[in-house]
Design a protein around this motif. Structure first.
Motif, PDB file in Angstrom:
ATOM      1  N   PHE A  69       0.816  -1.204   0.000  1.00 12.06           N
ATOM      2  CA  PHE A  69       0.000   0.000   0.000  1.00 12.06           C
ATOM      3  C   PHE A  69       0.855   1.262   0.000  1.00 12.06           C
ATOM      4  CE2 PHE A  69      -3.967  -1.947   2.211  1.00 12.06           C
ATOM      5  CZ  PHE A  69      -4.342  -2.529   1.025  1.00 12.06           C
ATOM      6  N   VAL A  70       0.394   2.230  -0.784  1.00  7.79           N
ATOM      7  CA  VAL A  70       0.993   3.561  -0.849  1.00  7.79           C
ATOM      8  C   VAL A  70      -0.162   4.559  -0.934  1.00  7.79           C
ATOM      9  CG1 VAL A  70       2.407   5.144  -2.217  1.00  7.79           C
ATOM     10  CG2 VAL A  70       3.031   2.729  -2.074  1.00  7.79           C
ATOM     11  N   ILE A  71      -0.133   5.570  -0.072  1.00  7.61           N
ATOM     12  CA  ILE A  71      -1.139   6.629  -0.160  1.00  7.61           C
ATOM     13  C   ILE A  71      -0.662   7.621  -1.212  1.00  7.61           C
ATOM     14  CG2 ILE A  71      -2.278   8.521   1.046  1.00  7.61           C
ATOM     15  CD1 ILE A  71      -2.046   6.892   3.618  1.00  7.61           C
ATOM     16  N   LYS A  72      -1.421   7.727  -2.299  1.00  6.15           N
ATOM     17  CA  LYS A  72      -1.061   8.631  -3.384  1.00  6.15           C
ATOM     18  C   LYS A  72      -1.576  10.041  -3.138  1.00  6.15           C
ATOM     19  CE  LYS A  72       1.263   6.307  -6.363  1.00  6.15           C
ATOM     20  NZ  LYS A  72       2.600   6.702  -6.748  1.00  6.15           N
ATOM     21  N   THR A  73      -2.784  10.147  -2.583  1.00  2.00           N
ATOM     22  CA  THR A  73      -3.378  11.448  -2.280  1.00  2.00           C
ATOM     23  C   THR A  73      -4.120  11.343  -0.965  1.00  2.00           C
ATOM     24  OG1 THR A  73      -3.751  11.818  -4.643  1.00  2.00           O
ATOM     25  CG2 THR A  73      -4.933  13.255  -3.135  1.00  2.00           C
ATOM     26  N   ILE A  74      -3.956  12.363  -0.116  1.00  2.00           N
ATOM     27  CA  ILE A  74      -4.730  12.422   1.119  1.00  2.00           C
ATOM     28  C   ILE A  74      -5.162  13.869   1.343  1.00  2.00           C
ATOM     29  CG2 ILE A  74      -2.701  12.603   2.592  1.00  2.00           C
ATOM     30  CD1 ILE A  74      -4.351  10.883   4.648  1.00  2.00           C
ATOM     31  N   LEU A  75      -6.466  14.045   1.456  1.00  2.28           N
ATOM     32  CA  LEU A  75      -7.091  15.333   1.706  1.00  2.28           C
ATOM     33  C   LEU A  75      -7.988  15.172   2.931  1.00  2.28           C
ATOM     34  CD1 LEU A  75      -8.027  16.111  -2.004  1.00  2.28           C
ATOM     35  CD2 LEU A  75      -6.146  17.117  -0.700  1.00  2.28           C
ATOM     36  N   PRO A  76      -8.535  16.258   3.483  1.00  5.47           N
ATOM     37  CA  PRO A  76      -9.342  16.121   4.701  1.00  5.47           C
ATOM     38  C   PRO A  76     -10.471  15.091   4.630  1.00  5.47           C
ATOM     39  CG  PRO A  76      -8.870  18.418   4.298  1.00  5.47           C
ATOM     40  CD  PRO A  76      -8.340  17.655   3.109  1.00  5.47           C
ATOM     41  N   GLU A  77     -11.124  14.941   3.481  1.00  4.78           N
ATOM     42  CA  GLU A  77     -12.216  13.974   3.377  1.00  4.78           C
ATOM     43  C   GLU A  77     -12.057  12.994   2.219  1.00  4.78           C
ATOM     44  OE1 GLU A  77     -15.951  16.002   3.338  1.00  4.78           O
ATOM     45  OE2 GLU A  77     -15.744  16.667   5.399  1.00  4.78           O
ATOM     46  N   GLU A  78     -10.874  12.946   1.615  1.00  2.37           N
ATOM     47  CA  GLU A  78     -10.644  12.065   0.468  1.00  2.37           C
ATOM     48  C   GLU A  78      -9.284  11.392   0.606  1.00  2.37           C
ATOM     49  OE1 GLU A  78     -10.956  14.309  -3.155  1.00  2.37           O
ATOM     50  OE2 GLU A  78     -12.638  15.454  -2.382  1.00  2.37           O
ATOM     51  N   ILE A  79      -9.203  10.168   0.087  1.00  2.00           N
ATOM     52  CA  ILE A  79      -7.921   9.464   0.089  1.00  2.00           C
ATOM     53  C   ILE A  79      -7.854   8.546  -1.130  1.00  2.00           C
ATOM     54  CG2 ILE A  79      -8.723   7.559   1.550  1.00  2.00           C
ATOM     55  CD1 ILE A  79      -5.917   7.738   2.931  1.00  2.00           C
ATOM     56  N   LEU A  80      -6.683   8.480  -1.745  1.00  2.00           N
ATOM     57  CA  LEU A  80      -6.432   7.575  -2.863  1.00  2.00           C
ATOM     58  C   LEU A  80      -5.327   6.627  -2.437  1.00  2.00           C
ATOM     59  CD1 LEU A  80      -6.683   6.577  -5.795  1.00  2.00           C
ATOM     60  CD2 LEU A  80      -5.067   8.371  -6.444  1.00  2.00           C
ATOM     61  N   LEU A  81      -5.636   5.335  -2.442  1.00  2.56           N
ATOM     62  CA  LEU A  81      -4.705   4.301  -2.014  1.00  2.56           C
ATOM     63  C   LEU A  81      -4.369   3.409  -3.197  1.00  2.56           C
ATOM     64  CD1 LEU A  81      -3.383   2.874   0.514  1.00  2.56           C
ATOM     65  CD2 LEU A  81      -5.411   1.422   0.524  1.00  2.56           C
ATOM     66  N   GLU A  82      -3.081   3.103  -3.353  1.00  6.08           N
ATOM     67  CA  GLU A  82      -2.636   2.171  -4.386  1.00  6.08           C
ATOM     68  C   GLU A  82      -1.977   0.979  -3.724  1.00  6.08           C
ATOM     69  OE1 GLU A  82      -0.008   3.969  -7.185  1.00  6.08           O
ATOM     70  OE2 GLU A  82      -1.615   5.073  -8.179  1.00  6.08           O
ATOM     71  N   GLY A  83      -2.055  -0.151  -4.368  1.00  7.85           N
ATOM     72  CA  GLY A  83      -1.467  -1.391  -3.884  1.00  7.85           C
ATOM     73  C   GLY A  83      -2.342  -2.547  -4.326  1.00  7.85           C
ATOM     74  N   LYS A  84      -2.087  -3.722  -3.799  1.00  7.96           N
ATOM     75  CA  LYS A  84      -2.924  -4.881  -4.115  1.00  7.96           C
ATOM     76  C   LYS A  84      -3.975  -5.021  -3.019  1.00  7.96           C
ATOM     77  CE  LYS A  84      -3.179  -9.539  -5.581  1.00  7.96           C
ATOM     78  NZ  LYS A  84      -2.559 -10.784  -5.886  1.00  7.96           N
ATOM     79  N   ILE A  85      -5.210  -4.683  -3.355  1.00 11.54           N
ATOM     80  CA  ILE A  85      -6.318  -4.698  -2.398  1.00 11.54           C
ATOM     81  C   ILE A  85      -6.923  -6.095  -2.370  1.00 11.54           C
ATOM     82  CG2 ILE A  85      -8.561  -3.700  -1.844  1.00 11.54           C
ATOM     83  CD1 ILE A  85      -7.478  -1.229  -3.570  1.00 11.54           C
ATOM     84  N   GLN A  86      -6.995  -6.669  -1.170  1.00  8.84           N
ATOM     85  CA  GLN A  86      -7.561  -8.012  -1.012  1.00  8.84           C
ATOM     86  C   GLN A  86      -8.919  -7.990  -0.322  1.00  8.84           C
ATOM     87  OE1 GLN A  86      -4.281  -9.756   1.068  1.00  8.84           O
ATOM     88  NE2 GLN A  86      -3.215 -10.297  -0.810  1.00  8.84           N
ATOM     89  N   GLN A  87      -9.114  -7.054   0.624  1.00  3.90           N
ATOM     90  CA  GLN A  87     -10.382  -6.991   1.355  1.00  3.90           C
ATOM     91  C   GLN A  87     -10.741  -5.542   1.649  1.00  3.90           C
ATOM     92  OE1 GLN A  87      -9.444  -9.289   4.900  1.00  3.90           O
ATOM     93  NE2 GLN A  87     -10.941 -10.814   4.255  1.00  3.90           N
ATOM     94  N   VAL A  88     -12.031  -5.258   1.572  1.00  2.00           N
ATOM     95  CA  VAL A  88     -12.583  -3.990   2.030  1.00  2.00           C
ATOM     96  C   VAL A  88     -13.691  -4.349   3.004  1.00  2.00           C
ATOM     97  CG1 VAL A  88     -13.738  -1.842   1.378  1.00  2.00           C
ATOM     98  CG2 VAL A  88     -12.042  -2.861  -0.161  1.00  2.00           C
ATOM     99  N   ILE A  89     -13.526  -3.955   4.256  1.00  2.00           N
ATOM    100  CA  ILE A  89     -14.448  -4.365   5.320  1.00  2.00           C
ATOM    101  C   ILE A  89     -15.049  -3.125   5.980  1.00  2.00           C
ATOM    102  CG2 ILE A  89     -14.681  -5.646   7.482  1.00  2.00           C
ATOM    103  CD1 ILE A  89     -12.049  -7.126   6.599  1.00  2.00           C
ATOM    104  N   TYR A  90     -16.372  -3.071   6.035  1.00  2.00           N
ATOM    105  CA  TYR A  90     -17.066  -2.012   6.744  1.00  2.00           C
ATOM    106  C   TYR A  90     -17.382  -2.510   8.143  1.00  2.00           C
ATOM    107  CZ  TYR A  90     -20.597   1.423   7.985  1.00  2.00           C
ATOM    108  OH  TYR A  90     -21.310   2.391   8.619  1.00  2.00           O
ATOM    109  N   ILE A  91     -16.898  -1.810   9.164  1.00  2.00           N
ATOM    110  CA  ILE A  91     -17.118  -2.186  10.546  1.00  2.00           C
ATOM    111  C   ILE A  91     -18.122  -1.202  11.130  1.00  2.00           C
ATOM    112  CG2 ILE A  91     -16.049  -2.552  12.808  1.00  2.00           C
ATOM    113  CD1 ILE A  91     -13.380  -2.959  11.198  1.00  2.00           C
ATOM    114  N   ASP A  92     -19.352  -1.660  11.358  1.00  2.00           N
ATOM    115  CA  ASP A  92     -20.424  -0.825  11.856  1.00  2.00           C
ATOM    116  C   ASP A  92     -20.342  -0.712  13.371  1.00  2.00           C
ATOM    117  OD1 ASP A  92     -22.692   0.726  11.926  1.00  2.00           O
ATOM    118  OD2 ASP A  92     -24.074  -0.949  11.727  1.00  2.00           O
ATOM    119  N   GLN A  93     -20.387   0.499  13.872  1.00  2.00           N
ATOM    120  CA  GLN A  93     -20.386   0.708  15.324  1.00  2.00           C
ATOM    121  C   GLN A  93     -21.588   1.572  15.662  1.00  2.00           C
ATOM    122  OE1 GLN A  93     -16.549   2.355  16.216  1.00  2.00           O
ATOM    123  NE2 GLN A  93     -15.600   0.351  16.256  1.00  2.00           N
ATOM    124  N   ALA A  94     -22.698   0.928  15.922  1.00  2.00           N
ATOM    125  CA  ALA A  94     -23.957   1.653  16.184  1.00  2.00           C
ATOM    126  C   ALA A  94     -23.958   2.301  17.541  1.00  2.00           C
ATOM    127  CB  ALA A  94     -25.129   0.691  16.068  1.00  2.00           C
TER     128      ALA A  94
END
Length: 94
Positions: A69-94
């Motif tokens: 992973f390498v962060i290519k762009t990071i802004l206050p509410e945006e991020i661009l990540l490069e690398g080999k992505i294997q999982q994207v997990i949403y962790i809900d905390q109600a």
């Protein structure tokens, strides 16, 4: 009161055909294959390594796992990540 606000946002989104991510303060996630992921409307970077990225959301966290992973762009509410992505997990905390 919070339930009413959530129901009202959903109703407005449906009736006025507005984007849900804008009206309900949800993240917008765009992936290009396994190589890039662009996340908008997050609340901040919690942790980062070459194998894991964790972002704070309005409700919960977003965990992205992979490698090189390498962060290519990071802004206050945006991020661009490069690398080999294997999982994207949403962790809900109600």
């Amino acid at each position: 009161m919070k339930k009413f606000k959530t129901k009202m946002s959903r109703w407005l989104t449906t009736k006025m055909e507005l984007p849900a991510d804008v009206m309900m303060d949800l993240p917008r996630i765009t992936m290009i294959g396994q190589l890039h992921i662009y996340i908008e409307n997050h609340r901040g970077l919690l942790s980062f390594s070459d194998t894991e990225l964790r972002l704070l959301l309005k409700q919960g966290h977003l965990l992205i796992k992979g490698n090189s992973f390498v962060i290519k762009t990071i802004l206050p509410e945006e991020i661009l990540l490069e690398g080999k992505i294997q999982q994207v997990i949403y962790i809900d905390q109600a």
